[in-house]
Design a protein around this motif. Structure first.
Motif, PDB file in Angstrom:
ATOM      1  N   LEU A  66      -2.471  17.104   6.405  1.00  0.00           N
ATOM      2  CA  LEU A  66      -0.844  17.328   7.382  1.00  0.00           C
ATOM      3  C   LEU A  66      -1.513  15.953   8.564  1.00  0.00           C
ATOM      4  CD1 LEU A  66      -0.984  20.902   9.133  1.00  0.00           C
ATOM      5  CD2 LEU A  66       1.034  19.583   6.756  1.00  0.00           C
ATOM      6  N   ALA A  67      -2.528  15.520   8.403  1.00  0.00           N
ATOM      7  CA  ALA A  67      -2.978  13.975   9.424  1.00  0.00           C
ATOM      8  C   ALA A  67      -2.723  13.072   8.362  1.00  0.00           C
ATOM      9  CB  ALA A  67      -4.259  14.208   9.773  1.00  0.00           C
ATOM     10  N   CYS A  68      -3.524  13.052   7.105  1.00  0.00           N
ATOM     11  CA  CYS A  68      -2.761  12.025   5.968  1.00  0.00           C
ATOM     12  C   CYS A  68      -0.552  12.251   5.635  1.00  0.00           C
ATOM     13  CB  CYS A  68      -3.042  11.974   4.305  1.00  0.00           C
ATOM     14  SG  CYS A  68      -5.033  12.588   4.746  1.00  0.00           S
ATOM     15  N   ALA A  69      -0.192  13.269   5.629  1.00  0.00           N
ATOM     16  CA  ALA A  69       1.274  13.056   5.519  1.00  0.00           C
ATOM     17  C   ALA A  69       1.686  12.068   6.724  1.00  0.00           C
ATOM     18  CB  ALA A  69       1.693  14.542   5.354  1.00  0.00           C
ATOM     19  N   ALA A  70       1.228  12.821   8.120  1.00  0.00           N
ATOM     20  CA  ALA A  70       1.832  12.257   9.294  1.00  0.00           C
ATOM     21  C   ALA A  70       1.183  10.345   9.348  1.00  0.00           C
ATOM     22  CB  ALA A  70       0.854  12.633  10.140  1.00  0.00           C
ATOM     23  N   GLY A  71       0.117  10.122   9.239  1.00  0.00           N
ATOM     24  CA  GLY A  71      -0.238   8.896   8.809  1.00  0.00           C
ATOM     25  C   GLY A  71       0.506   8.153   7.393  1.00  0.00           C
ATOM     26  N   LEU A  72       1.277   8.824   7.077  1.00  0.00           N
ATOM     27  CA  LEU A  72       2.031   8.073   5.577  1.00  0.00           C
ATOM     28  C   LEU A  72       3.381   7.481   6.471  1.00  0.00           C
ATOM     29  CD1 LEU A  72       2.754   6.955   3.249  1.00  0.00           C
ATOM     30  CD2 LEU A  72       2.971   9.202   2.666  1.00  0.00           C
ATOM     31  N   THR A  73       3.634   9.392   7.421  1.00  0.00           N
ATOM     32  CA  THR A  73       4.782   9.032   7.340  1.00  0.00           C
ATOM     33  C   THR A  73       5.338   7.773   8.805  1.00  0.00           C
ATOM     34  OG1 THR A  73       5.023  11.532   7.241  1.00  0.00           O
ATOM     35  CG2 THR A  73       6.812  10.488   9.004  1.00  0.00           C
ATOM     36  N   LEU A  74       4.020   7.922   9.147  1.00  0.00           N
ATOM     37  CA  LEU A  74       4.052   7.063  10.432  1.00  0.00           C
ATOM     38  C   LEU A  74       3.904   5.148   9.956  1.00  0.00           C
ATOM     39  CD1 LEU A  74       3.576   5.595  13.896  1.00  0.00           C
ATOM     40  CD2 LEU A  74       1.451   6.018  13.402  1.00  0.00           C
ATOM     41  N   LEU A  75       3.515   4.789   9.115  1.00  0.00           N
ATOM     42  CA  LEU A  75       3.255   3.875   7.898  1.00  0.00           C
ATOM     43  C   LEU A  75       5.143   3.333   7.920  1.00  0.00           C
ATOM     44  CD1 LEU A  75       1.788   1.036   6.638  1.00  0.00           C
ATOM     45  CD2 LEU A  75       2.078   3.190   4.475  1.00  0.00           C
ATOM     46  N   VAL A  76       5.472   4.507   7.022  1.00  0.00           N
ATOM     47  CA  VAL A  76       7.252   4.340   6.856  1.00  0.00           C
ATOM     48  C   VAL A  76       7.632   4.032   7.465  1.00  0.00           C
ATOM     49  CG1 VAL A  76       8.885   5.127   5.660  1.00  0.00           C
ATOM     50  CG2 VAL A  76       6.201   5.970   4.667  1.00  0.00           C
TER      51      VAL A  76
ATOM     52  N   MET B 283      -1.858   9.430  -2.286  1.00  0.00           N
ATOM     53  CA  MET B 283      -3.310  10.111  -2.602  1.00  0.00           C
ATOM     54  C   MET B 283      -2.668  10.528  -1.459  1.00  0.00           C
ATOM     55  SD  MET B 283      -5.657   6.840  -2.173  1.00  0.00           S
ATOM     56  CE  MET B 283      -5.033   5.774  -1.601  1.00  0.00           C
ATOM     57  N   THR B 284      -1.793  10.797  -0.338  1.00  0.00           N
ATOM     58  CA  THR B 284      -0.810  11.692   0.343  1.00  0.00           C
ATOM     59  C   THR B 284      -0.788  12.594  -0.585  1.00  0.00           C
ATOM     60  OG1 THR B 284      -0.704  10.315   1.830  1.00  0.00           O
ATOM     61  CG2 THR B 284       0.820  12.268   2.504  1.00  0.00           C
ATOM     62  N   LEU B 285      -0.601  12.781  -1.472  1.00  0.00           N
ATOM     63  CA  LEU B 285       0.277  13.592  -2.674  1.00  0.00           C
ATOM     64  C   LEU B 285      -0.390  14.819  -2.899  1.00  0.00           C
ATOM     65  CD1 LEU B 285       3.396  12.736  -4.426  1.00  0.00           C
ATOM     66  CD2 LEU B 285       3.708  14.434  -2.419  1.00  0.00           C
ATOM     67  N   VAL B 286      -1.772  14.122  -3.363  1.00  0.00           N
ATOM     68  CA  VAL B 286      -2.282  14.499  -4.011  1.00  0.00           C
ATOM     69  C   VAL B 286      -3.431  15.253  -2.843  1.00  0.00           C
ATOM     70  CG1 VAL B 286      -4.829  14.107  -4.907  1.00  0.00           C
ATOM     71  CG2 VAL B 286      -3.355  12.523  -5.517  1.00  0.00           C
ATOM     72  N   THR B 287      -3.699  14.915  -1.694  1.00  0.00           N
ATOM     73  CA  THR B 287      -4.652  15.838  -0.520  1.00  0.00           C
ATOM     74  C   THR B 287      -3.528  17.160  -0.562  1.00  0.00           C
ATOM     75  OG1 THR B 287      -3.597  14.517   1.172  1.00  0.00           O
ATOM     76  CG2 THR B 287      -5.198  13.850   0.993  1.00  0.00           C
ATOM     77  N   ALA B 288      -2.483  16.778  -0.575  1.00  0.00           N
ATOM     78  CA  ALA B 288      -1.609  18.025  -0.485  1.00  0.00           C
ATOM     79  C   ALA B 288      -1.361  19.187  -1.793  1.00  0.00           C
ATOM     80  CB  ALA B 288      -0.173  17.992  -0.589  1.00  0.00           C
ATOM     81  N   LEU B 289      -1.335  19.157  -2.332  1.00  0.00           N
ATOM     82  CA  LEU B 289      -1.760  19.135  -3.650  1.00  0.00           C
ATOM     83  C   LEU B 289      -3.212  20.306  -3.435  1.00  0.00           C
ATOM     84  CD1 LEU B 289      -0.167  17.324  -6.735  1.00  0.00           C
ATOM     85  CD2 LEU B 289       0.416  18.852  -5.600  1.00  0.00           C
ATOM     86  N   VAL B 290      -4.207  19.831  -3.486  1.00  0.00           N
ATOM     87  CA  VAL B 290      -5.305  20.302  -3.651  1.00  0.00           C
ATOM     88  C   VAL B 290      -6.063  20.937  -2.250  1.00  0.00           C
ATOM     89  CG1 VAL B 290      -5.974  18.215  -5.447  1.00  0.00           C
ATOM     90  CG2 VAL B 290      -6.514  17.994  -2.723  1.00  0.00           C
ATOM     91  N   LYS B 291      -4.545  21.138  -1.279  1.00  0.00           N
ATOM     92  CA  LYS B 291      -5.361  21.755   0.076  1.00  0.00           C
ATOM     93  C   LYS B 291      -6.661  21.182   0.918  1.00  0.00           C
ATOM     94  CE  LYS B 291      -1.482  24.778  -1.446  1.00  0.00           C
ATOM     95  NZ  LYS B 291      -1.879  25.924  -2.170  1.00  0.00           N
ATOM     96  N   ASP B 292      -6.458  19.645   0.700  1.00  0.00           N
ATOM     97  CA  ASP B 292      -6.923  19.474   1.555  1.00  0.00           C
ATOM     98  C   ASP B 292      -6.990  19.898   3.040  1.00  0.00           C
ATOM     99  OD1 ASP B 292      -8.453  17.186   3.945  1.00  0.00           O
ATOM    100  OD2 ASP B 292      -9.146  16.991   1.499  1.00  0.00           O
TER     101      ASP B 292
ATOM    102  N   CYS C 117       0.629  -1.476  -0.185  1.00  0.00           N
ATOM    103  CA  CYS C 117       0.001  -0.227   0.258  1.00  0.00           C
ATOM    104  C   CYS C 117       0.871   1.343  -0.134  1.00  0.00           C
ATOM    105  CB  CYS C 117      -1.726  -0.004   1.263  1.00  0.00           C
ATOM    106  SG  CYS C 117      -0.213   0.260   3.052  1.00  0.00           S
ATOM    107  N   PHE C 118       2.235   1.162   0.500  1.00  0.00           N
ATOM    108  CA  PHE C 118       3.069   2.064   0.621  1.00  0.00           C
ATOM    109  C   PHE C 118       2.533   3.421  -1.015  1.00  0.00           C
ATOM    110  CE2 PHE C 118       6.981   4.486  -1.196  1.00  0.00           C
ATOM    111  CZ  PHE C 118       7.265   5.427   0.030  1.00  0.00           C
ATOM    112  N   LEU C 119       2.810   2.730  -2.507  1.00  0.00           N
ATOM    113  CA  LEU C 119       2.754   3.760  -3.568  1.00  0.00           C
ATOM    114  C   LEU C 119       1.608   4.624  -3.261  1.00  0.00           C
ATOM    115  CD1 LEU C 119       4.063   5.049  -6.220  1.00  0.00           C
ATOM    116  CD2 LEU C 119       3.857   2.440  -7.214  1.00  0.00           C
ATOM    117  N   PRO C 120       0.248   3.982  -3.873  1.00  0.00           N
ATOM    118  CA  PRO C 120      -0.757   4.436  -3.704  1.00  0.00           C
ATOM    119  C   PRO C 120      -1.165   5.862  -2.792  1.00  0.00           C
ATOM    120  CG  PRO C 120      -0.759   1.733  -3.550  1.00  0.00           C
ATOM    121  CD  PRO C 120       0.285   2.022  -3.174  1.00  0.00           C
ATOM    122  N   LEU C 121      -0.501   5.087  -0.977  1.00  0.00           N
ATOM    123  CA  LEU C 121      -0.776   5.797  -0.118  1.00  0.00           C
ATOM    124  C   LEU C 121       0.026   7.307  -0.238  1.00  0.00           C
ATOM    125  CD1 LEU C 121      -0.928   3.654   2.947  1.00  0.00           C
ATOM    126  CD2 LEU C 121      -3.195   4.803   2.145  1.00  0.00           C
ATOM    127  N   THR C 122       1.155   7.111  -0.727  1.00  0.00           N
ATOM    128  CA  THR C 122       2.176   8.432  -0.844  1.00  0.00           C
ATOM    129  C   THR C 122       1.438   8.991  -1.731  1.00  0.00           C
ATOM    130  OG1 THR C 122       3.330   6.876  -0.282  1.00  0.00           O
ATOM    131  CG2 THR C 122       4.391   8.850  -2.081  1.00  0.00           C
TER     132      THR C 122
END
Length: 219
Positions: free
Chosen positions: A138-148, A125-134, A118-123
């Motif tokens: 920040l919560a998505c980025a924190a979750g991805l960092t924790l996963l890594v 999707m996280t980038l998309v949330t950042a680009l669209v200023k969701d 799931c690492f690539l699709p989550l990455t």
């Protein structure tokens, strides 16, 4: 990349063995190196009964499980050398593996994308949330960092079980590299249920049963 997938990703056999003990079901075995009790092997028809299957080790584990038998993963690692493959060949090899899973235990394929790779699709999707200023990016980025970070811990634990060298950084790189291979292999396995094996084409049916197909010339 093959070593990374099998030793450092969530698909490492020591990890799969632990999941199996928690969830039950047939154990994933490594057909390249395993030992059988003769009476257990005879009870499922011997090796001859497994010849029609791609992923015969999967079918073997399933038959043993139905008879109430199980398999143990050895704590001592085995050295396997299989160099000389291109990245595409490695991806295609594990695509065959994933295809067997899809045909033998279809419900498990969802876990390949939601958990094992799931690492690539989550990455993305996280980038998309950042680009669209969701507002929750920040919560998505924190979750991805924790996963890594957790992937690195899992990889380091598995690599220590396999007595492989290197620290956390090495383990993390191997984990993410192996996971990327598995993701692309799993995507490839979602296509037609056909494989090419030593110059011959086969349709892969239920539980990995092979049916020979005509070659490109129709023979």
């Amino acid at each position: 990349l093959s070593a990374a997938l099998l030793s450092s990703s969530p698909m490492a056999l020591v990890s799969i063995a632990a999941l199996r003990e928690m969830a039950g079901g047939p154990q994933l075995v490594a057909g390249a190196l395993m030992a059988h009790r003769r009476e257990a092997l005879d009870a499922i028809g011997g090796f001859a009964a497994l010849e029609p299957y791609l992923g015969e080790d999967f079918e073997l584990a399933r038959r043993h499980f139905l008879q109430g038998r199980t398999a143990r993963v050895a704590a001592v690692p085995a050295l396997c050398t299989d160099g000389g493959l291109s990245v595409l060949q490695v991806v295609r090899r594990y695509a065959r593996w994933a295809l067997v899973v899809r045909r033998q235990r279809p419900s498990l394929m969802l876990s390949y994308f939601l958990f094992f790779s799931c690492f690539l699709p989550l990455t993305v999707m996280t980038l998309v949330t950042a680009l669209v200023k969701d507002p929750y990016y920040l919560a998505c980025a924190a979750g991805l960092t924790l996963l890594v970070l957790l992937r690195g811990v899992l990889a380091l634990t598995a690599r220590r079980a396999y007595e492989l060298p290197g620290g956390y950084g090495t383990a993390l790189v191997a984990a993410l590299g192996g996971e990327l291979v598995l993701f692309f292999s799993s995507c490839l396995a979602m296509g037609p249920s056909t494989v090419e094996w030593r110059g011959r084409r086969f349709h892969i049916g239920a539980r990995g049963a092979m049916e020979a197909l005509p070659d490109r010339t129709g023979t």
